[in-house]
Design a protein around this motif. Structure first.
Motif, short mmCIF file in Angstrom:
data_model
loop_
_atom_site.label_atom_id
_atom_site.label_comp_id
_atom_site.label_asym_id
_atom_site.label_seq_id
_atom_site.Cartn_x
_atom_site.Cartn_y
_atom_site.Cartn_z
N ILE A 119 0.85 -1.18 0.00
CA ILE A 119 0.00 0.00 0.00
C ILE A 119 0.89 1.23 0.00
O ILE A 119 1.83 1.33 0.79
N LEU A 120 0.60 2.19 -0.89
CA LEU A 120 1.40 3.41 -0.98
C LEU A 120 0.89 4.45 0.01
O LEU A 120 -0.33 4.68 0.13
N HIS A 121 1.80 5.09 0.72
CA HIS A 121 1.46 6.29 1.47
C HIS A 121 1.12 7.38 0.46
O HIS A 121 1.68 7.40 -0.64
N PRO A 122 0.21 8.29 0.77
CA PRO A 122 -0.17 9.33 -0.19
C PRO A 122 1.01 10.15 -0.74
O PRO A 122 0.93 10.70 -1.85
N SER A 123 2.11 10.22 0.00
CA SER A 123 3.26 11.01 -0.43
C SER A 123 4.27 10.23 -1.26
O SER A 123 5.29 10.78 -1.65
N ARG A 124 4.00 8.96 -1.53
CA ARG A 124 5.02 8.08 -2.14
C ARG A 124 5.55 8.64 -3.46
O ARG A 124 6.76 8.76 -3.66
N VAL A 125 4.68 8.96 -4.39
CA VAL A 125 5.13 9.43 -5.71
C VAL A 125 5.79 10.80 -5.60
O VAL A 125 6.85 11.04 -6.18
N ALA A 126 5.18 11.71 -4.85
CA ALA A 126 5.73 13.06 -4.73
C ALA A 126 7.13 13.02 -4.11
O ALA A 126 8.05 13.72 -4.59
N ALA A 127 7.31 12.22 -3.07
CA ALA A 127 8.62 12.13 -2.42
C ALA A 127 9.65 11.49 -3.34
O ALA A 127 10.82 11.89 -3.37
N ALA A 128 9.23 10.47 -4.10
CA ALA A 128 10.16 9.83 -5.04
C ALA A 128 10.59 10.80 -6.12
O ALA A 128 11.77 10.84 -6.51
N ARG A 129 9.66 11.60 -6.62
CA ARG A 129 10.02 12.59 -7.64
C ARG A 129 11.06 13.56 -7.11
O ARG A 129 12.04 13.88 -7.79
N GLU A 130 10.87 14.03 -5.90
CA GLU A 130 11.82 14.96 -5.31
C GLU A 130 13.19 14.29 -5.10
O GLU A 130 14.23 14.89 -5.35
N ALA A 131 13.16 13.03 -4.64
CA ALA A 131 14.41 12.32 -4.37
C ALA A 131 15.21 12.12 -5.66
O ALA A 131 16.45 12.16 -5.64
N LEU A 132 14.54 11.91 -6.78
CA LEU A 132 15.23 11.68 -8.04
C LEU A 132 15.87 12.96 -8.61
O LEU A 132 16.64 12.88 -9.56
N LYS A 133 15.57 14.07 -8.02
CA LYS A 133 16.27 15.30 -8.40
C LYS A 133 17.70 15.30 -7.84
O LYS A 133 18.57 15.99 -8.36
N ARG A 134 17.91 14.50 -6.80
CA ARG A 134 19.19 14.52 -6.10
C ARG A 134 19.98 13.22 -6.22
O ARG A 134 21.17 13.20 -5.90
N ALA A 135 19.34 12.14 -6.62
CA ALA A 135 20.01 10.84 -6.64
C ALA A 135 19.57 10.02 -7.85
O ALA A 135 18.46 10.19 -8.36
N ASP A 136 20.45 9.12 -8.27
CA ASP A 136 20.12 8.21 -9.37
C ASP A 136 19.14 7.12 -8.93
O ASP A 136 18.30 6.68 -9.71
#
Length: 329
Positions: A119-136
């Protein structure tokens, strides 16, 4: 049925894509999951958690592992508007993931990997998008829940103060339910061999070997179900059969890693992989193949404060004296 994958596209049209802020990375984001027989009872909760995402700007990709589109739609209760990738009849779980990911890396900037029984937390996609700005490669903590979704009071992730990529190559925290990849990094990690079982560990280890930047969000963004279909156990109790099975999987993993190396492999990290592979082999020979010693190991394992990471029950360093003595004798 043809051996070619079925690819049915229901994604944003070009006009819609042109409205996406060009300053955001990744601009085009895929969310990928695999569905298999037995996961149907979890798909209602899974789809509801997709609908609850605060960031809806993604294309849903679904790999079909020995299951068809009508069965998945019926289990979800609606057509999710996915891009479906039909696995080869009789093919392995690794094959359908390879088929899907090989398509995704040519069409998107990033991909968020999630398991269809979680089950995804509501922030899952948004947080992943932000994280991919800084990491591969970017993973998040997992909150452990039981088969019914009830909280078990445990969080999966590396111990406090330990970098997630320092867990590799012996353990893994970059799973197929809690990790996101930039596609250029993911492409470096493909293809996935047909027979690989620990696909997540393979991809993460290859990324680590190539020097990809890797991050870990300690905030749980996924609810990770613990049920009988889980390949690995994270929580005790453990059994001799389970430790033996996981050790054989670990041996296969290291053989796969060492059999095909990228030209960009870092030699210092390769040395670490080879050292861990040898440790696992010694553990297999001296403990797993010795029923009495394996029983003692599993009993002792219950007394060890294990980190909540995958593969911690295999050749745990806290119990190394059990096979190191045999090795020296």
């Amino acid at each position: 049925m043809s051996d070619e994958p079925i690819l049915i596209v229901h994604s944003m049209d070009s006009a819609a894509r042109s409205s996406v802020d060009s300053g955001r990375f990744p601009r085009t984001l895929a969310l990928y999951t695999t569905v298999y027989p037995g996961a149907e009872r979890f798909l209602g909760d899974f789809f509801a958690s997709l609908q609850s995402q605060t960031d809806q700007d993604f294309d849903l990709w679904v790999g079909l592992d020995q299951i068809d589109v009508p069965a998945v739609v019926a289990a979800m209760g609606t057509d999710p508007g996915a891009i479906w990738v039909q696995g080869i009849p009789g093919g392995s779980p690794a094959q359908v993931r390879q088929l899907a990911l090989s398509k995704i890396v040519t069409r998107c900037d990033g991909v968020v990997l999630v398991d269809s029984d979680d089950i995804l937390h509501p922030s899952r996609v948004a947080a992943a998008r932000e994280a991919l700005k800084r990491a591969d490669v970017a993973a998040c903590a997992l909150r452990l829940v039981d088969a019914e979704g009830e909280d078990m009071g445990e969080t999966f992730g590396p111990s406090a103060g330990l970098r997630a990529d320092d867990v590799l190559p012996k353990y893994n925290v970059f799973g197929l339910s809690n990790t996101a990849y930039r596609v250029d990094a993911l492409q470096e990690c493909l293809p996935i061999p047909d027979t690989v079982v620990a696909v997540d560990w393979l991809l993460a280890t290859r990324a680590w070997l190539c020097g990809c930047t890797m991050s870990f969000d300690v905030e749980p963004r996924m609810f990770y179900r613990q049920h009988l279909s889980n390949i690995l156990r994270v929580l005790p109790p453990f059994s001799e059969e389970q430790v033996g099975r996981e050790t054989r999987m670990a041996r296969d993993h290291f053989r796969s890693i060492l059999s095909e190396l990228s030209p960009s492999t870092r030699r210092d990290r390769l040395t670490q992989v080879m050292k861990v592979a040898e440790e696992v082999e010694q553990f297999y020979v001296h403990v797993v193949q010795n029923p009495e010693l394996l029983s003692d190991y599993v009993e002792s394992l219950e007394l060890v404060d294990l980190p909540r990471v995958w593969w911690a029950s295999v050749a745990n360093p806290a119990l190394r004296m059990m096979w190191a003595v045999e090795e020296e004798g």
